[in-house]
Motif scaffolding. Structure first.
Motif, short mmCIF file in Angstrom:
data_model
loop_
_atom_site.label_atom_id
_atom_site.label_comp_id
_atom_site.label_asym_id
_atom_site.label_seq_id
_atom_site.Cartn_x
_atom_site.Cartn_y
_atom_site.Cartn_z
N GLN A 34 50.86 21.98 48.03
CA GLN A 34 49.64 22.05 48.80
C GLN A 34 48.95 23.37 48.47
O GLN A 34 49.56 24.28 47.91
N ALA A 35 47.67 23.46 48.79
CA ALA A 35 46.92 24.68 48.53
C ALA A 35 46.29 25.17 49.82
O ALA A 35 45.77 24.38 50.60
N TRP A 36 46.34 26.48 50.04
CA TRP A 36 45.77 27.04 51.26
C TRP A 36 45.61 28.55 51.09
O TRP A 36 46.07 29.13 50.10
N SER A 37 44.95 29.16 52.04
CA SER A 37 44.79 30.61 52.04
C SER A 37 45.37 31.17 53.33
O SER A 37 45.46 30.48 54.35
N PHE A 38 45.76 32.43 53.30
CA PHE A 38 46.34 33.07 54.48
C PHE A 38 45.26 33.40 55.51
O PHE A 38 44.10 33.66 55.17
N GLY A 39 45.69 33.42 56.78
CA GLY A 39 44.83 33.93 57.85
C GLY A 39 43.63 33.06 58.15
O GLY A 39 43.62 31.85 57.90
N ALA A 40 42.59 33.71 58.67
CA ALA A 40 41.35 33.03 59.03
C ALA A 40 40.18 33.84 58.49
O ALA A 40 40.02 35.01 58.85
N GLY A 41 39.40 33.26 57.62
CA GLY A 41 38.25 33.95 57.07
C GLY A 41 38.54 34.61 55.74
O GLY A 41 39.70 34.87 55.38
N LYS A 42 37.47 34.88 55.01
CA LYS A 42 37.58 35.42 53.66
C LYS A 42 38.29 36.77 53.61
O LYS A 42 39.19 36.99 52.78
N ASP A 43 37.92 37.70 54.49
CA ASP A 43 38.49 39.05 54.43
C ASP A 43 40.00 39.03 54.66
O ASP A 43 40.76 39.69 53.94
N MET A 44 40.45 38.28 55.67
CA MET A 44 41.88 38.23 55.95
C MET A 44 42.62 37.53 54.82
O MET A 44 43.73 37.95 54.44
N ALA A 45 42.02 36.47 54.27
CA ALA A 45 42.66 35.76 53.16
C ALA A 45 42.89 36.69 51.98
O ALA A 45 43.96 36.71 51.37
#
Length: 341
Positions: free
Chosen positions: A205-216
């Protein structure tokens, strides 16, 4: 066409520019199937293949039969394909996601007229250009191909006026696997072909950490530096949003704040415990802030609290949290720089 399947073109059989020979549908792809569609619009079908709501034929126009004009077949094919497109749209799919069509053609028709309408449909709805480096990588590793095509000549169809009936199957990649993620994942599999034999190639699967661009971007930087080797999720939030629960051995393509794939991680130990029971060792593995348990609790109370409020869930220090450890496995230059295995 579909990016949700793998196309098969053995060198020992002829290759056609108009259809593919076979496909593999990864379990991670969502498959949509249509029933047989003919030239019917909501208003019905006229004898010359146009919907009844279309511009009527002139009063002095010569009478035609379905078998006498290619225009009838072309018109019905266009309408049938438009019906297919509408069904796919209801499921969030597009014509470019089609990987198989079955065409039933009444005998006596000129297939060329229907084929021309099919080509018009592709030109109008299917993107054939390559945008950016990620697109180019995907096209190189899994080149786009036309769908599987079966054409059967039949004596008649259930609707007496119908000249053609079309069924379609489409596949949509699931689990957030955009073009960039697929390109990085394919690169990883090509370097580790044993994973394909083990059946691992579909468990991603694909995902990014946290919430929002800066946190990711901030948390991704910690992963790439080798500082962050764990993450935590609210079990109740995952279930509420119908997201997959982490499990040992699963791979994840990690995206940056702009949705670009930057690395691949593999999940290790997974445990579930109350938020307030986080250990100092786990907080240190997460690698955020000063790495202390106190810093971890403060940040995650704030993050999970906001998440639970958004979802209408209650929140306290006893909510079940998934504590997930992982290792970075790709790309090799990042793995080598951090000393990860």
């Amino acid at each position: 066409m579909s990016k949700g399947v793998w196309y098969l073109e053995p060198p020992s059989i002829p290759k056609s520019p108009y259809f593919s020979s076979g496909v593999v549908i990864p379990p991670g792809s969502r498959v949509i199937e249509t029933g047989g569609q003919n030239g019917l619009a909501p208003e019905g079908l006229s004898p010359d293949g146009r919907a009844a709501s279309d511009e009527p034929a002139p009063p002095d126009a010569p009478a035609v039969t379905n078998a006498q004009t290619a225009d009838a077949l072309a018109g019905q094919t266009r309408r049938a394909l438009e019906n297919v497109r509408a069904i796919l749209a209801e499921a969030g799919a597009k014509p470019e996601d089609i990987f198989q069509v079955r065409i039933f053609l009444v005998e006596g028709q000129d297939p060329g007229a229907g084929f021309a309408a099919w080509q018009e449909f592709l030109a109008a709805h299917v993107r054939t250009s390559v945008d950016g480096q990620e697109d180019a990588a995907v096209h190189q590793l899994n080149p786009p191909r036309p769908p599987l095509v079966t054409v059967a000549i039949v004596a008649a169809l259930a609707l007496p006026e119908a000249l053609v009936e079309i069924e379609a199957r489409a596949a949509v990649p699931a689990d957030g696997m955009n073009d960039s993620a697929r390109a990085l994942w394919i690169e990883y599999l090509r370097a580790n072909p044993e994973l394909i034999a083990e059946g691992v190639c579909d468990d991603v699967q694909a995902w990014s950490f946290g919430a929002g661009k800066d946190m990711a971007d901030e948390l991704l930087a910690l992963v790439l530096a080798g500082t962050k080797r764990a993450t935590a999720s609210s079990l109740e939030a995952l279930l509420a949003e119908r997201e997959q629960v982490p499990r040992r051995g699963r791979h994840s393509v990690i995206l940056d704040g702009d949705g670009r794939a930057r690395c691949i991680i593999r999940t290790g130990e997974v445990t579930v415990g109350a938020l307030g029971e986080v250990t100092a060792a786990f907080a240190q593995r997460e690698g955020e802030g000063d790495g202390s348990r106190e810093y971890w609790l403060e940040g995650h109370r704030r993050f999970f609290g906001a998440e639970h409020r958004r979802l209408g869930l209650s929140f306290s220090d006893v909510i079940p949290v998934i504590y997930e450890e992982f290792e970075m496995v790709w790309p090799p230059e990042a793995v080598g720089a951090t000393g990860a295995v």
